[in-house]
Design a protein around this motif. Structure first.
Motif, PDB file in Angstrom:
ATOM      1  N   GLY A   1       0.815  -1.213   0.000  1.00  0.00           N
ATOM      2  CA  GLY A   1       0.000   0.000   0.000  1.00  0.00           C
ATOM      3  C   GLY A   1       0.844   1.257   0.000  1.00  0.00           C
ATOM      4  O   GLY A   1       0.552   2.223  -0.716  1.00  0.00           O
ATOM      5  N   LYS A   2       1.905   1.251   0.788  1.00  0.00           N
ATOM      6  CA  LYS A   2       2.802   2.411   0.830  1.00  0.00           C
ATOM      7  C   LYS A   2       3.524   2.588  -0.497  1.00  0.00           C
ATOM      8  O   LYS A   2       3.748   3.706  -0.950  1.00  0.00           O
ATOM      9  CB  LYS A   2       3.807   2.242   1.970  1.00  0.00           C
ATOM     10  CG  LYS A   2       3.182   2.338   3.363  1.00  0.00           C
ATOM     11  CD  LYS A   2       4.221   2.124   4.448  1.00  0.00           C
ATOM     12  CE  LYS A   2       3.578   2.226   5.834  1.00  0.00           C
ATOM     13  NZ  LYS A   2       4.562   1.976   6.916  1.00  0.00           N
ATOM     14  N   GLY A   3       3.883   1.446  -1.120  1.00  0.00           N
ATOM     15  CA  GLY A   3       4.554   1.529  -2.409  1.00  0.00           C
ATOM     16  C   GLY A   3       3.656   2.130  -3.476  1.00  0.00           C
ATOM     17  O   GLY A   3       4.098   2.956  -4.283  1.00  0.00           O
TER      18      GLY A   3
ATOM     19  N   ALA B   1       3.524  14.297  -9.089  1.00  0.00           N
ATOM     20  CA  ALA B   1       4.568  15.327  -9.120  1.00  0.00           C
ATOM     21  C   ALA B   1       5.105  15.534 -10.535  1.00  0.00           C
ATOM     22  O   ALA B   1       5.322  16.667 -10.972  1.00  0.00           O
ATOM     23  CB  ALA B   1       5.706  14.941  -8.175  1.00  0.00           C
ATOM     24  N   ILE B   2       5.302  14.438 -11.262  1.00  0.00           N
ATOM     25  CA  ILE B   2       5.777  14.558 -12.648  1.00  0.00           C
ATOM     26  C   ILE B   2       4.696  15.190 -13.515  1.00  0.00           C
ATOM     27  O   ILE B   2       4.966  16.062 -14.343  1.00  0.00           O
ATOM     28  CB  ILE B   2       6.178  13.181 -13.205  1.00  0.00           C
ATOM     29  CG1 ILE B   2       7.348  12.596 -12.391  1.00  0.00           C
ATOM     30  CG2 ILE B   2       6.563  13.279 -14.678  1.00  0.00           C
ATOM     31  CD1 ILE B   2       7.664  11.141 -12.727  1.00  0.00           C
ATOM     32  N   ARG B   3       3.456  14.754 -13.320  1.00  0.00           N
ATOM     33  CA  ARG B   3       2.335  15.302 -14.092  1.00  0.00           C
ATOM     34  C   ARG B   3       2.220  16.809 -13.893  1.00  0.00           C
ATOM     35  O   ARG B   3       2.035  17.564 -14.858  1.00  0.00           O
ATOM     36  CB  ARG B   3       1.030  14.626 -13.686  1.00  0.00           C
ATOM     37  CG  ARG B   3      -0.190  15.108 -14.502  1.00  0.00           C
ATOM     38  CD  ARG B   3      -1.488  14.520 -13.980  1.00  0.00           C
ATOM     39  NE  ARG B   3      -1.532  13.080 -14.134  1.00  0.00           N
ATOM     40  CZ  ARG B   3      -1.466  12.210 -13.142  1.00  0.00           C
ATOM     41  NH1 ARG B   3      -1.313  12.644 -11.871  1.00  0.00           N
ATOM     42  NH2 ARG B   3      -1.528  10.926 -13.369  1.00  0.00           N
ATOM     43  N   ALA B   4       2.344  17.260 -12.651  1.00  0.00           N
ATOM     44  CA  ALA B   4       2.234  18.694 -12.361  1.00  0.00           C
ATOM     45  C   ALA B   4       3.312  19.481 -13.089  1.00  0.00           C
ATOM     46  O   ALA B   4       3.060  20.579 -13.605  1.00  0.00           O
ATOM     47  CB  ALA B   4       2.325  18.930 -10.853  1.00  0.00           C
TER      48      ALA B   4
ATOM     49  N   PRO C   1       9.916   3.773  -8.055  1.00  0.00           N
ATOM     50  CA  PRO C   1       8.641   4.480  -8.179  1.00  0.00           C
ATOM     51  C   PRO C   1       8.583   5.399  -9.393  1.00  0.00           C
ATOM     52  O   PRO C   1       7.509   5.609  -9.963  1.00  0.00           O
ATOM     53  CB  PRO C   1       8.541   5.277  -6.872  1.00  0.00           C
ATOM     54  CG  PRO C   1       9.933   5.366  -6.356  1.00  0.00           C
ATOM     55  CD  PRO C   1      10.600   4.109  -6.797  1.00  0.00           C
ATOM     56  N   VAL C   2       9.737   5.930  -9.822  1.00  0.00           N
ATOM     57  CA  VAL C   2       9.758   6.766 -11.026  1.00  0.00           C
ATOM     58  C   VAL C   2       9.394   5.923 -12.241  1.00  0.00           C
ATOM     59  O   VAL C   2       8.580   6.337 -13.083  1.00  0.00           O
ATOM     60  CB  VAL C   2      11.139   7.421 -11.225  1.00  0.00           C
ATOM     61  CG1 VAL C   2      11.229   8.074 -12.602  1.00  0.00           C
ATOM     62  CG2 VAL C   2      11.395   8.445 -10.136  1.00  0.00           C
TER      63      VAL C   2
ATOM     64  N   ASP D   1       1.918   6.765  -6.886  1.00  0.00           N
ATOM     65  CA  ASP D   1       0.885   7.747  -7.224  1.00  0.00           C
ATOM     66  C   ASP D   1       1.376   9.169  -6.970  1.00  0.00           C
ATOM     67  O   ASP D   1       1.130  10.077  -7.774  1.00  0.00           O
ATOM     68  CB  ASP D   1      -0.388   7.490  -6.415  1.00  0.00           C
ATOM     69  CG  ASP D   1      -1.110   6.216  -6.849  1.00  0.00           C
ATOM     70  OD1 ASP D   1      -0.803   5.712  -7.949  1.00  0.00           O
ATOM     71  OD2 ASP D   1      -1.975   5.733  -6.093  1.00  0.00           O
ATOM     72  N   ASP D   2       2.053   9.371  -5.834  1.00  0.00           N
ATOM     73  CA  ASP D   2       2.587  10.702  -5.516  1.00  0.00           C
ATOM     74  C   ASP D   2       3.654  11.121  -6.527  1.00  0.00           C
ATOM     75  O   ASP D   2       3.730  12.292  -6.921  1.00  0.00           O
ATOM     76  CB  ASP D   2       3.176  10.714  -4.101  1.00  0.00           C
ATOM     77  CG  ASP D   2       2.109  10.626  -3.022  1.00  0.00           C
ATOM     78  OD1 ASP D   2       0.920  10.827  -3.337  1.00  0.00           O
ATOM     79  OD2 ASP D   2       2.469  10.359  -1.857  1.00  0.00           O
TER      80      ASP D   2
END
Length: 252
Positions: free
Chosen positions: A14-16, A26-29, A57-58, A21-22
């Motif tokens: 879940g944390k992964g 951040a990349i989307r923004a 995660p990237v 998602d975070d």
């Protein structure tokens, strides 16, 4: 039909997922604001260092953004910010026009003198900053509607105008659907279109004024019609902007 259970938010899985998602957000923004421009390569090592995360995660975030159509993977270049096709822009803005027209119809029922003042203030900010007349310290009016993070002053002011109407409309699903359409394309390009075309910039401001007039008159159908025409016009200008620029300008 059996479905796999969702990972617990506190579990490693879940944390992964939350981290991915975070990271994607951040990349989307950065892409939507233009900080990462159209056609730019998205290097995992650089992004990991920028965001303070590992490459894992990237990598997963880039897959997520690729599935959403914001980036693509090209031979010999890897992941790059995708250049939208003009027909995609026109189709998306056709949908957006219907959604924003509905938002105006709903907003008529709840619009107040304070909301009208905020809309006019936002439009005056669009007028001030769209042509590059304002300083870098210029900012949109303080309204209950929040602009996109890292947006240019003109994009922020324009977003404040539209988002305030979405908020007053009082339908979160509708607002989310409009947001999803908007986030299909980098938002900074809309600001470039206004800056590059003074006539379109003035048309945009006048269209906003007519929308406010219709809302003030509590004329739902006129407000819907004015908003639909406004969004279709904006979409056409954006599609032409992409048509006039070869993909090699961004990918060469």
């Amino acid at each position: 039909m059996d479905t796999a259970p969702l990972p617990d938010a506190d579990s490693p899985a879940g944390k992964g997922k939350a981290l991915v998602d975070d990271t994607a957000a951040a990349i989307r923004a950065r892409i939507l604001s233009g900080e990462i421009p159209i056609g730019a390569q998205l290097r995992q090592v650089e992004l990991a260092e920028l965001l303070g995360v590992s490459r894992t995660p990237v990598r997963e975030a880039l897959r997520q953004l690729q599935a959403g159509g914001l980036i693509e993977v090209l031979p010999n270049r890897g992941a790059v910010v995708r250049v939208p096709a003009p027909w995609e822009v026109r189709e998306a803005y056709e949908i957006r026009a219907e959604l924003e027209g509905l938002a105006c119809v709903r907003a008529v029922r709840a619009v107040t003198p304070e909301v009208l003042r905020e809309l006019r203030a936002a439009n005056e900010t669009v007028r001030a900053v769209s042509g590059g007349q304002a300083s870098s310290e210029s900012s949109p009016p303080s309204t209950s509607a929040s602009p996109a993070p890292n947006a240019s002053p003109s994009t922020s002011a324009n977003d404040c105008f539209h988002t305030l109407i979405h908020t007053v409309a009082g339908n979160r699903r509708l607002a989310r659907a409009i947001k999803d359409v908007n986030e299909a394309f980098p938002r900074n390009v809309s600001a470039l279109v206004l800056q590059d075309n003074p006539r379109h910039r003035e048309d945009n401001i006048r269209e906003h004024e007519r929308i406010v007039e219709a809302l003030a008159a509590e004329d739902a159908e006129r407000a819907r019609s004015e908003m639909k025409a406004h969004v279709i016009s904006a979409g056409e200008q954006l599609a032409r902007w992409y048509e006039q620029r070869s993909a090699t300008v961004f990918r060469g």
